[in-house]
Scaffold this motif. Structure first.
Motif, PDB file in Angstrom:
ATOM      1  N   LYS A   1     113.028 119.117  66.098  1.00 38.53           N
ATOM      2  CA  LYS A   1     113.713 117.938  65.569  1.00 38.53           C
ATOM      3  C   LYS A   1     113.778 116.862  66.652  1.00 38.53           C
ATOM      4  CE  LYS A   1     116.635 120.503  62.335  1.00 38.53           C
ATOM      5  NZ  LYS A   1     118.033 120.847  61.951  1.00 38.53           N
ATOM      6  N   LEU A   2     113.272 115.668  66.313  1.00 35.65           N
ATOM      7  CA  LEU A   2     113.230 114.553  67.250  1.00 35.65           C
ATOM      8  C   LEU A   2     113.941 113.338  66.638  1.00 35.65           C
ATOM      9  CD1 LEU A   2     110.920 116.443  68.305  1.00 35.65           C
ATOM     10  CD2 LEU A   2     109.713 114.383  69.021  1.00 35.65           C
ATOM     11  N   THR A   3     114.219 112.383  67.509  1.00 34.95           N
ATOM     12  CA  THR A   3     114.747 111.097  67.043  1.00 34.95           C
ATOM     13  C   THR A   3     113.944 109.979  67.694  1.00 34.95           C
ATOM     14  OG1 THR A   3     116.377 110.927  68.828  1.00 34.95           O
ATOM     15  CG2 THR A   3     117.104 111.950  66.751  1.00 34.95           C
ATOM     16  N   VAL A   4     113.859 108.870  66.974  1.00 31.99           N
ATOM     17  CA  VAL A   4     113.277 107.658  67.543  1.00 31.99           C
ATOM     18  C   VAL A   4     114.291 106.540  67.363  1.00 31.99           C
ATOM     19  CG1 VAL A   4     112.072 107.067  65.381  1.00 31.99           C
ATOM     20  CG2 VAL A   4     111.322 106.052  67.549  1.00 31.99           C
ATOM     21  N   THR A   5     114.489 105.753  68.400  1.00 30.97           N
ATOM     22  CA  THR A   5     115.389 104.596  68.313  1.00 30.97           C
ATOM     23  C   THR A   5     114.583 103.329  68.549  1.00 30.97           C
ATOM     24  OG1 THR A   5     115.949 104.687  70.670  1.00 30.97           O
ATOM     25  CG2 THR A   5     117.359 105.922  69.149  1.00 30.97           C
ATOM     26  N   VAL A   6     114.966 102.275  67.823  1.00 34.39           N
ATOM     27  CA  VAL A   6     114.321 100.972  67.953  1.00 34.39           C
ATOM     28  C   VAL A   6     115.407  99.934  68.177  1.00 34.39           C
ATOM     29  CG1 VAL A   6     112.734  99.300  66.933  1.00 34.39           C
ATOM     30  CG2 VAL A   6     112.517 101.732  66.361  1.00 34.39           C
ATOM     31  N   ARG A   7     115.197  99.095  69.201  1.00 36.08           N
ATOM     32  CA  ARG A   7     116.141  98.021  69.495  1.00 36.08           C
ATOM     33  C   ARG A   7     115.379  96.713  69.704  1.00 36.08           C
ATOM     34  NH1 ARG A   7     119.997  99.735  74.338  1.00 36.08           N
ATOM     35  NH2 ARG A   7     121.409  98.228  73.373  1.00 36.08           N
ATOM     36  N   ALA A   8     116.015  95.615  69.345  1.00 33.45           N
ATOM     37  CA  ALA A   8     115.446  94.282  69.574  1.00 33.45           C
ATOM     38  C   ALA A   8     116.181  93.619  70.726  1.00 33.45           C
ATOM     39  CB  ALA A   8     115.577  93.433  68.315  1.00 33.45           C
ATOM     40  N   LYS A   9     115.442  92.837  71.525  1.00 35.37           N
ATOM     41  CA  LYS A   9     116.053  92.123  72.643  1.00 35.37           C
ATOM     42  C   LYS A   9     115.853  90.627  72.480  1.00 35.37           C
ATOM     43  CE  LYS A   9     116.258  91.871  77.691  1.00 35.37           C
ATOM     44  NZ  LYS A   9     115.669  92.333  78.975  1.00 35.37           N
ATOM     45  N   THR A  10     116.938  89.853  72.698  1.00 35.02           N
ATOM     46  CA  THR A  10     116.879  88.396  72.725  1.00 35.02           C
ATOM     47  C   THR A  10     117.446  87.924  74.051  1.00 35.02           C
ATOM     48  OG1 THR A  10     119.101  87.974  71.829  1.00 35.02           O
ATOM     49  CG2 THR A  10     117.340  88.398  70.223  1.00 35.02           C
ATOM     50  N   ALA A  11     117.578  86.624  74.207  1.00 29.28           N
ATOM     51  CA  ALA A  11     118.151  86.068  75.435  1.00 29.28           C
ATOM     52  C   ALA A  11     119.605  86.489  75.617  1.00 29.28           C
ATOM     53  CB  ALA A  11     118.046  84.548  75.421  1.00 29.28           C
ATOM     54  N   LYS A  12     120.238  86.941  74.540  1.00 34.00           N
ATOM     55  CA  LYS A  12     121.649  87.351  74.622  1.00 34.00           C
ATOM     56  C   LYS A  12     121.825  88.853  74.759  1.00 34.00           C
ATOM     57  CE  LYS A  12     124.684  85.151  74.566  1.00 34.00           C
ATOM     58  NZ  LYS A  12     125.390  84.518  75.707  1.00 34.00           N
ATOM     59  N   GLY A  13     120.726  89.609  74.822  1.00 33.94           N
ATOM     60  CA  GLY A  13     120.858  91.042  75.032  1.00 33.94           C
ATOM     61  C   GLY A  13     120.230  91.863  73.918  1.00 33.94           C
ATOM     62  N   TRP A  14     120.602  93.160  73.894  1.00 36.07           N
ATOM     63  CA  TRP A  14     119.988  94.125  72.981  1.00 36.07           C
ATOM     64  C   TRP A  14     120.785  94.271  71.692  1.00 36.07           C
ATOM     65  CZ3 TRP A  14     115.264  96.036  73.837  1.00 36.07           C
ATOM     66  CH2 TRP A  14     114.771  96.026  75.153  1.00 36.07           C
ATOM     67  N   SER A  15     120.070  94.543  70.618  1.00 31.60           N
ATOM     68  CA  SER A  15     120.714  94.888  69.357  1.00 31.60           C
ATOM     69  C   SER A  15     121.234  96.324  69.433  1.00 31.60           C
ATOM     70  CB  SER A  15     119.715  94.781  68.207  1.00 31.60           C
ATOM     71  OG  SER A  15     118.729  95.806  68.303  1.00 31.60           O
ATOM     72  N   PRO A  16     122.098  96.740  68.511  1.00 31.74           N
ATOM     73  CA  PRO A  16     122.475  98.163  68.440  1.00 31.74           C
ATOM     74  C   PRO A  16     121.231  99.015  68.158  1.00 31.74           C
ATOM     75  CG  PRO A  16     123.944  96.802  67.110  1.00 31.74           C
ATOM     76  CD  PRO A  16     122.802  95.919  67.517  1.00 31.74           C
ATOM     77  N   LYS A  17     121.304 100.304  68.475  1.00 35.58           N
ATOM     78  CA  LYS A  17     120.180 101.195  68.238  1.00 35.58           C
ATOM     79  C   LYS A  17     120.051 101.531  66.751  1.00 35.58           C
ATOM     80  CE  LYS A  17     120.517 103.518  72.731  1.00 35.58           C
ATOM     81  NZ  LYS A  17     120.773 104.819  73.407  1.00 35.58           N
ATOM     82  N   ALA A  18     118.817 101.407  66.251  1.00 40.54           N
ATOM     83  CA  ALA A  18     118.506 101.914  64.920  1.00 40.54           C
ATOM     84  C   ALA A  18     117.862 103.284  65.111  1.00 40.54           C
ATOM     85  CB  ALA A  18     117.544 100.967  64.199  1.00 40.54           C
ATOM     86  N   VAL A  19     118.439 104.338  64.530  1.00 38.48           N
ATOM     87  CA  VAL A  19     118.034 105.709  64.808  1.00 38.48           C
ATOM     88  C   VAL A  19     117.409 106.341  63.566  1.00 38.48           C
ATOM     89  CG1 VAL A  19     118.767 107.981  65.605  1.00 38.48           C
ATOM     90  CG2 VAL A  19     119.913 105.916  66.463  1.00 38.48           C
ATOM     91  N   LYS A  20     116.289 107.008  63.763  1.00 39.22           N
ATOM     92  CA  LYS A  20     115.630 107.742  62.681  1.00 39.22           C
ATOM     93  C   LYS A  20     115.251 109.123  63.168  1.00 39.22           C
ATOM     94  CE  LYS A  20     113.772 108.090  58.575  1.00 39.22           C
ATOM     95  NZ  LYS A  20     114.596 107.973  57.331  1.00 39.22           N
ATOM     96  N   LYS A  21     115.619 110.161  62.381  1.00 39.92           N
ATOM     97  CA  LYS A  21     115.260 111.550  62.728  1.00 39.92           C
ATOM     98  C   LYS A  21     113.951 111.923  62.053  1.00 39.92           C
ATOM     99  CE  LYS A  21     120.084 113.045  63.156  1.00 39.92           C
ATOM    100  NZ  LYS A  21     121.115 113.990  62.657  1.00 39.92           N
TER     101      LYS A  21
END
Length: 419
Positions: free
Chosen positions: A395-415
């Motif tokens: 069982k694994l997870t992948v997280t995706v985050r977006a970055k702008t000039a103001k910082g990172w978005s919360p983590k989007a997590v998918k198993k």
């Protein structure tokens, strides 16, 4: 009145020359120098801005006073560069006269104040030589207007030191539902810029002191509070606007040994007394130094700020002056069977980028707390393919985050599972 307006701008520009202020004007500790996100250039024929308004979706309305052919230019929410097919409201049927100001309500109706003391109301989406759906007279010395979300119309009578407010739906023969006038108001002569808040309160500028009047205020009534902007600007207030959070935006000009131009300062919704702004926009990147006088501003529902003024022949549009972190990346999914040699992660960009463009995405694969693979991708990417050999079974997870000039978005997590 057209001649008076043009001469006033010219005299203001001359009078500013030689002021002792050194360069920038802002007294705020939070001064930003953002470059415009877009620069809207009307087709040749635009003369000079008499007023600026923005619909909640970002559509911009620019009142243009020009000898014998006044018009309201209409720019879409994403307009950028030279507008060769720009829509206008103009012509014999529109009968605008000499335009003095423009406003728009939440329903998208467009209100145009003419210097013959008349308001013409056009339906949402109207353009071309089209007749207004209704008109009403506003009395002598009508110089500026503001329109509330529900369609109330406030008109400044500058030489009389009063503000008339007309009920939503006002038409021919209408009389003011409210008339704010008298010594207790503190207005006196020189009433100019106006702006409604979302609650119906009304900001009024008179001699560079801004006064907020309660919704429904009428007669000789004192303001709820008064604000004297502390910015160091040598020029007076040229326009005001209110954003969705009821913050007050104030445009002022400056001139000094270090340069000249315009500064746009922002004050909190409850601003009062002598107050410094919570944020100021100025500097070389902003290009506001190229607006010498008569700056006009408007803020749309997205927080975008539109600015124009003498001698510019275009409209500068800035992303929000109050950017935040982006929201979570959407619709993360992992395609491919558990036993496949490759797996592909796909996603959609954040619904809200916080007012700044995404600069990159970070994709991280983990098994438990152990990081198996980490990649940083360009902002145009919406997928990433990884080989099974880079992963582990289970069982694994992948997280995706977006970055702008103001910082990172919360983590989007998918198993997902690997066999």
């Amino acid at each position: 009145m057209r001649t008076t307006r043009v001469v006033t701008v010219a005299v203001t520009a001359v009078a500013m020359t030689g002021a002792a202020l050194l360069g920038a004007t802002s007294a705020s500790a939070d001064t930003v120098d953002y470059g415009p996100d877009r620069v809207i250039r009307p087709v040749p024929g635009f003369n000079s801005a008499a007023g600026l308004a923005a619909r909640s979706d970002g559509t911009v309305y620019l009142a243009d006073f020009r000898p014998g052919a006044d018009a309201v230019w209409i720019f879409g929410p994403s307009a950028d560069g030279v507008q060769r097919r720009t829509r206008t409201i103009a012509g014999a049927k529109a009968a605008l006269g000499e335009v003095a100001d423009v406003g728009v309500d939440a329903a998208g109706l467009v209100y145009v104040l003419s210097e013959d003391d008349r308001v013409s109301v056009f339906r949402r989406g109207a353009y071309g030589d089209v007749a207004p759906i209704r008109t009403f007279d506003t009395g002598e010395f009508s110089s500026h207007l503001a329109v509330s979300r529900d369609g109330k119309v406030a008109v400044a009578h500058d030489a009389l030191g009063e503000v008339a407010v007309y009920a939503a739906g006002a038409s021919a023969g209408a009389t003011p539902a409210q008339l704010i006038t008298g010594p207790r108001t503190g207005l006196g002569e020189g009433v100019t810029e106006l702006a409604f808040t979302s609650t119906g309160a009304l900001w009024v500028d008179a001699d560079d002191v801004l006064r907020a009047f309660a919704a429904g205020a009428t007669g000789d009534t004192p303001p709820l509070r008064s604000l004297t902007p502390v910015t160091g600007a040598t020029g007076g207030v040229s326009d005001v606007a209110v954003d969705a959070k009821n913050r007050l935006y104030v445009a002022q000009s400056y001139d000094g040994l270090g340069g000249s131009g315009t500064v746009v300062s922002v004050f909190p919704a409850d601003a009062r007394g002598e107050m410094r702004p919570i944020r100021s926009l100025e500097g070389s990147r902003s290009r506001l130094s190229t607006i010498q006088a008569g700056a006009q501003i408007a803020v749309d529902g997205r927080g975008e700020l539109a600015v124009t003024g003498y001698p510019r022949k275009d409209v500068l549009v800035f992303r929000t002056l109050f950017p935040g972190r982006p929201s979570v990346v959407r619709s993360v999914r992992v395609s491919g069977k558990a036993s496949a040699k490759k797996r592909t992660v796909r996603w959609k960009k954040p619904a809200d980028d916080g007012g700044r463009d995404v600069r990159s995405y970070k994709v991280v694969f983990r098994k438990g707390s152990k990081v198996l693979k980490r990649v940083t991708l360009k902002p145009g990417r919406r997928s990433y393919t990884v080989r099974k050999s880079a992963l582990r079974r289970g069982k694994l997870t992948v997280t995706v985050r977006a970055k702008t000039a103001k910082g990172w978005s919360p983590k989007a997590v998918k198993k997902f599972r690997v066999r």
